[in-house]
Write a protein that holds these residues in place. Structure first.
Motif, PDB file in Angstrom:
ATOM      1  N   LEU A 209      56.180 -70.391  -5.297  1.00  0.00           N
ATOM      2  CA  LEU A 209      56.015 -71.701  -5.929  1.00  0.00           C
ATOM      3  C   LEU A 209      55.667 -72.748  -4.872  1.00  0.00           C
ATOM      4  O   LEU A 209      54.755 -73.559  -5.077  1.00  0.00           O
ATOM      5  N   ASP A 210      56.365 -72.717  -3.743  1.00  0.00           N
ATOM      6  CA  ASP A 210      56.052 -73.647  -2.659  1.00  0.00           C
ATOM      7  C   ASP A 210      54.600 -73.500  -2.217  1.00  0.00           C
ATOM      8  O   ASP A 210      53.911 -74.492  -1.985  1.00  0.00           O
ATOM      9  N   GLU A 211      54.122 -72.261  -2.107  1.00  0.00           N
ATOM     10  CA  GLU A 211      52.728 -72.026  -1.722  1.00  0.00           C
ATOM     11  C   GLU A 211      51.779 -72.629  -2.756  1.00  0.00           C
ATOM     12  O   GLU A 211      50.779 -73.247  -2.395  1.00  0.00           O
ATOM     13  N   ARG A 212      52.086 -72.434  -4.031  1.00  0.00           N
ATOM     14  CA  ARG A 212      51.250 -72.995  -5.102  1.00  0.00           C
ATOM     15  C   ARG A 212      51.182 -74.513  -5.008  1.00  0.00           C
ATOM     16  O   ARG A 212      50.148 -75.121  -5.275  1.00  0.00           O
ATOM     17  N   LEU A 213      52.310 -75.126  -4.673  1.00  0.00           N
ATOM     18  CA  LEU A 213      52.398 -76.582  -4.635  1.00  0.00           C
ATOM     19  C   LEU A 213      52.028 -77.172  -3.280  1.00  0.00           C
ATOM     20  O   LEU A 213      52.016 -78.394  -3.117  1.00  0.00           O
TER      21      LEU A 213
ATOM     22  N   LEU B 160      67.538 -58.890  -7.317  1.00  0.00           N
ATOM     23  CA  LEU B 160      67.352 -60.161  -8.034  1.00  0.00           C
ATOM     24  C   LEU B 160      67.395 -61.369  -7.103  1.00  0.00           C
ATOM     25  O   LEU B 160      66.545 -62.252  -7.182  1.00  0.00           O
ATOM     26  N   GLU B 161      68.355 -61.417  -6.204  1.00  0.00           N
ATOM     27  CA  GLU B 161      68.467 -62.563  -5.295  1.00  0.00           C
ATOM     28  C   GLU B 161      67.224 -62.685  -4.407  1.00  0.00           C
ATOM     29  O   GLU B 161      66.672 -63.772  -4.227  1.00  0.00           O
ATOM     30  N   ALA B 162      66.759 -61.580  -3.858  1.00  0.00           N
ATOM     31  CA  ALA B 162      65.569 -61.597  -2.992  1.00  0.00           C
ATOM     32  C   ALA B 162      64.317 -61.954  -3.792  1.00  0.00           C
ATOM     33  O   ALA B 162      63.452 -62.686  -3.307  1.00  0.00           O
ATOM     34  N   VAL B 163      64.215 -61.442  -5.011  1.00  0.00           N
ATOM     35  CA  VAL B 163      63.062 -61.769  -5.866  1.00  0.00           C
ATOM     36  C   VAL B 163      63.076 -63.264  -6.181  1.00  0.00           C
ATOM     37  O   VAL B 163      62.036 -63.934  -6.117  1.00  0.00           O
ATOM     38  N   THR B 164      64.244 -63.795  -6.498  1.00  0.00           N
ATOM     39  CA  THR B 164      64.370 -65.224  -6.801  1.00  0.00           C
ATOM     40  C   THR B 164      63.930 -66.064  -5.612  1.00  0.00           C
ATOM     41  O   THR B 164      63.188 -67.038  -5.764  1.00  0.00           O
TER      42      THR B 164
ATOM     43  N   ALA C  99      55.042 -72.673 -13.612  1.00  0.00           N
ATOM     44  CA  ALA C  99      55.598 -71.886 -12.500  1.00  0.00           C
ATOM     45  C   ALA C  99      56.898 -72.511 -12.008  1.00  0.00           C
ATOM     46  O   ALA C  99      57.859 -71.790 -11.716  1.00  0.00           O
ATOM     47  N   ALA C 100      56.944 -73.828 -11.933  1.00  0.00           N
ATOM     48  CA  ALA C 100      58.165 -74.514 -11.497  1.00  0.00           C
ATOM     49  C   ALA C 100      59.289 -74.281 -12.504  1.00  0.00           C
ATOM     50  O   ALA C 100      60.442 -74.047 -12.114  1.00  0.00           O
ATOM     51  N   ARG C 101      58.971 -74.345 -13.788  1.00  0.00           N
ATOM     52  CA  ARG C 101      59.983 -74.105 -14.820  1.00  0.00           C
ATOM     53  C   ARG C 101      60.509 -72.686 -14.752  1.00  0.00           C
ATOM     54  O   ARG C 101      61.710 -72.437 -14.797  1.00  0.00           O
ATOM     55  N   ARG C 102      59.598 -71.726 -14.620  1.00  0.00           N
ATOM     56  CA  ARG C 102      60.011 -70.318 -14.540  1.00  0.00           C
ATOM     57  C   ARG C 102      60.863 -70.052 -13.291  1.00  0.00           C
ATOM     58  O   ARG C 102      61.848 -69.323 -13.350  1.00  0.00           O
ATOM     59  N   ALA C 103      60.470 -70.638 -12.172  1.00  0.00           N
ATOM     60  CA  ALA C 103      61.248 -70.460 -10.936  1.00  0.00           C
ATOM     61  C   ALA C 103      62.647 -71.048 -11.103  1.00  0.00           C
ATOM     62  O   ALA C 103      63.636 -70.433 -10.683  1.00  0.00           O
TER      63      ALA C 103
ATOM     64  N   ARG D 294      66.188 -69.017 -10.922  1.00  0.00           N
ATOM     65  CA  ARG D 294      67.287 -69.460 -10.048  1.00  0.00           C
ATOM     66  C   ARG D 294      68.568 -69.644 -10.854  1.00  0.00           C
ATOM     67  O   ARG D 294      69.644 -69.214 -10.439  1.00  0.00           O
ATOM     68  N   ALA D 295      68.444 -70.280 -12.010  1.00  0.00           N
ATOM     69  CA  ALA D 295      69.613 -70.509 -12.865  1.00  0.00           C
ATOM     70  C   ALA D 295      70.198 -69.184 -13.344  1.00  0.00           C
ATOM     71  O   ALA D 295      71.422 -69.015 -13.393  1.00  0.00           O
ATOM     72  N   ALA D 296      69.331 -68.236 -13.676  1.00  0.00           N
ATOM     73  CA  ALA D 296      69.797 -66.920 -14.122  1.00  0.00           C
ATOM     74  C   ALA D 296      70.526 -66.200 -12.995  1.00  0.00           C
ATOM     75  O   ALA D 296      71.606 -65.624 -13.205  1.00  0.00           O
ATOM     76  N   GLN D 297      69.956 -66.245 -11.814  1.00  0.00           N
ATOM     77  CA  GLN D 297      70.578 -65.576 -10.662  1.00  0.00           C
ATOM     78  C   GLN D 297      71.942 -66.191 -10.372  1.00  0.00           C
ATOM     79  O   GLN D 297      72.909 -65.481 -10.123  1.00  0.00           O
TER      80      GLN D 297
END
Length: 175
Positions: free
Chosen positions: A98-102, A87-91, A26-30, A34-37
Motif C-alpha cells: 500500500l505504501d508503494e502504491r501511495l 497472517l502477520e507477515a502477510v498483513t 487498497a487502503a480500506r482492504r489493508a 490489519r484489524a482482522a490480524q
C-alpha cells in the motif's frame, strides 16, 4: 521464516493487494486486514493449534470478522492452505505494498529524548528531500544514544548520534 514462507507471503500479499482497483480501496482492504490480524491475535494459540479443526478455525474467523466478509474469506483461504501462521507477515507486506502504491516511504527515527513536533516535521521534510518522495517517520526515544539521531529508511542507516560519532572517532584513533 524460511524462503518458502517468504515467497508465500509475497504471493498472498500481492494477490490480496491486487484485488483493489483504486488506492482508496487498497487502503480500506489493508486496514481491514490489519484489524482482522489484531482481532485474531487474542486467539492465536487456538488458531495455530493442530488440535483445532480447520472448520472450527474458519467459524472463529467468521464470528470475529462479521463486518469484513472479504477479509474473512482471505483468512479462511490461509487456513485451508495451512498458512494461517503467515497472517502477520502477510498483513505487514500488504501495508508495504500500500505504501508503494501511495508513494510513501517509511523511516524510523531514534533520538535520545522526545523530539518536538517542529523537530519531527523538520526530520520528515529533510528525509523527503533526501529520498525524493513522501517520507512518514515513526519516532522512538533511545537514551543510549546520548544525543543526535539514528535514522533507518529504505534499508539505509544514517547514524548522526553522539554514540555513533564517538565510535567513529575511536575507530579513527586506533587505526
Amino acid at each position: 521464516m524460511n524462503s518458502s514462507d517468504r515467497i508465500a507471503v509475497q504471493r498472498y500479499a500481492a494477490a490480496y493487494n491486487g484485488l483493489s482497483a483504486s488506492n482508496e480501496e487498497a487502503a480500506r482492504r489493508a486496514a481491514d486486514l490489519r484489524a482482522a490480524q489484531e482481532a485474531l491475535s487474542a486467539v492465536r494459540e487456538y488458531m495455530t493449534s493442530p488440535r483445532v479443526s480447520s472448520e472450527q478455525k474458519k467459524q472463529t474467523v467468521k464470528d470475529a470478522l462479521q463486518g469484513a466478509p472479504e477479509t474473512a474469506s482471505f483468512v479462511e483461504l490461509l487456513i485451508d492452505a495451512k498458512r494461517y501462521g503467515l497472517l502477520e507477515a502477510v498483513t505487514r507486506r500488504v501495508g508495504e505494498l500500500l505504501d508503494e502504491r501511495l508513494g510513501i516511504m517509511r523511516a524510523e527515527v531514534a533520538s535520545a529524548r522526545e523530539l518536538s513536533p517542529a523537530q519531527k516535521k523538520a526530520a520528515e521534510e529533510a528525509l523527503s528531500a533526501r529520498y525524493g518522495g513522501r517520507v512518514e517517520a515513526s519516532f522512538i526515544t533511545d537514551p543510549a544514544l546520548l544525543g543526535g539521531l539514528k535514522i533507518r529508511c529504505r534499508g539505509e542507516l544514517i547514524d548522526g548520534s553522539l554514540q555513533g560519532r564517538l565510535a567513529k572517532l575511536q575507530e579513527e584513533l586506533t587505526h
